[in-house]
Write an enzyme that holds these catalytic residues in place. Structure first.
Site, short mmCIF file in Angstrom:
data_model
loop_
_atom_site.label_atom_id
_atom_site.label_comp_id
_atom_site.label_asym_id
_atom_site.label_seq_id
_atom_site.Cartn_x
_atom_site.Cartn_y
_atom_site.Cartn_z
N GLU A 1 4.32 -5.33 7.49
CA GLU A 1 3.32 -4.29 8.10
C GLU A 1 3.76 -3.96 9.46
O GLU A 1 3.71 -2.58 10.15
CB GLU A 1 1.84 -4.75 8.08
CG GLU A 1 1.44 -4.40 6.60
CD GLU A 1 1.37 -5.64 5.81
OE1 GLU A 1 2.28 -6.61 6.07
OE2 GLU A 1 0.69 -5.64 4.72
N GLU B 1 -0.58 -9.09 -0.66
CA GLU B 1 -1.96 -9.66 -0.68
C GLU B 1 -2.62 -9.61 -1.99
O GLU B 1 -3.82 -10.22 -2.28
CB GLU B 1 -2.49 -8.53 0.24
CG GLU B 1 -2.22 -8.85 1.69
CD GLU B 1 -2.55 -7.32 2.66
OE1 GLU B 1 -1.88 -6.35 2.25
OE2 GLU B 1 -3.03 -7.71 3.65
N GLY C 1 0.67 -4.93 0.83
CA GLY C 1 -0.57 -5.00 -0.26
C GLY C 1 -0.08 -5.89 -1.44
O GLY C 1 -1.00 -6.42 -1.90
N ALA D 1 0.83 -1.17 0.14
CA ALA D 1 -0.06 -0.10 0.04
C ALA D 1 0.97 1.25 0.13
O ALA D 1 2.13 1.21 0.48
CB ALA D 1 -1.01 0.08 1.14
#
Ligand code: COA
Length: 258
Positions: free
Chosen positions: A132, A112, A109, A64
């Protein structure tokens, strides 16, 4: 037209490139919105039977966008996670096989996103991780749920608690990656695999995808019901008649994808 994605249409499939290479394809709000829009279109496009998702530059996606993350607070964080999860769900549920061709970093992300794809092929340069905790958060785009389902709880916890990266060979050993290729062969081999899928009856391919995805949500007895129903429906299709006739007549099938 998208600003953060490049979409190449090929016969029967599309190749989607994450295209913010100067930011290692970090998933910002615009890229998420464009991915959502694209995969809704793919779900509704009967001429697309498979998708390859890859990244331009040296990353698949390095997570992200941390500049956007930094602005989150207790009021906005949960909806931010829901938003990203919705995009991952749109990819996973688009109804066609989606193969991540992981060319480089797949972190946070990005990992993911690869997990939301149905298969993962990787270059030997790929690196996977859920870093994270280094930022004081946990994965929020499905990592705590999909990673343990793919690699098992203990290995998922090792990755998520340590935040450490693993390389493509390790990723293959733990089942996070299906296949590993030298960088220059990754796209060619992934396309070769897609060509193999395109030779099948696509009604069967899509039913197989739905049934296997359903296995995660259903009890064994409900899942077996689901399977039997889908199997029965396929037995009424022209492709089933063609596939079985072609075998008996010792020829290649000519599927109509219905
Ligand atoms: N969000 C926003 N920007 C990112 C980013 C992310 N997740 N990952 C990389 N970038 C940006 C960097 O800020 C840099 O931008 P700049 O040139 O404007 O300064 C650019 O991408 C290149 O990254 P850089 O760190 O210089 O590359 P590197 O090869 O030295 O390191 C990584 C590569 C992947 C190890 C490093 O970028 C990194 O740790 N990224 C964050 C990974 C992460 O924690 N992701 C989880 C987020 S939930």
């Amino acid at each position: 037209m998208y600003e953060t994605l490049e979409v190449e249409r090929k016969a029967g499939f599309v190749v989607v490139w994450l295209n913010r290479p100067d930011k290692l394809n970090a998933l910002n709000a615009q890229m998420l919105q464009e991915l959502q829009d694209l995969f809704v279109n793919i779900a509704n496009d009967a001429s697309v039977y498979a998708v390859i998702l890859s990244g331009r530059g040296k990353a698949f996606a390095a997570g992200a966008d941390i500049a956007e993350l930094h602005r989150l607070n207790a009021d906005t964080g949960e909806s931010f996670a829901h938003r990203g999860q919705g995009v991952m769900n749109a990819i996973e549920q688009c109804g066609k096989p989606v193969i991540a061709a992981v060319n480089g970093y797949a972190l946070g992300g990005g990992c993911e996103l690869a997990l939301a794809c149905h298969l993962r092929f990787a270059s030997t340069k790929a690196k996977f991780g859920q870093p994270e905790v280094n930022l004081g958060i946990i994965p929020g785009y499905g990592g705590t749920q999909r990673l343990p389902r793919v690699v098992g709880v203990a290995i998922a916890l090792e990755m998520i608690l340590s935040g450490e990266m693993i390389d493509a060979e390790q990723a293959a050993r733990i089942g996070l990656v299906n296949r590993v290729y030298p960088p220059e062969q990754l796209m060619e081999e992934t396309e070769r695999f897609v060509q193999l899928l395109l030779q099948k009856g696509q009604a069967a391919i899509q039913a197989a995808l739905r049934a296997v995805l359903a296995a995660r949500e259903l009890s064994l007895s409900d899942g077996l019901q689901f399977e039997a129903r889908a199997f029965g429906q396929l037995c009424g299709t022209p492709d089933f008649l063609e596939g079985t006739a072609a075998f008996l007549e010792k020829r290649q099938p000519r599927f109509q994808h219905q």
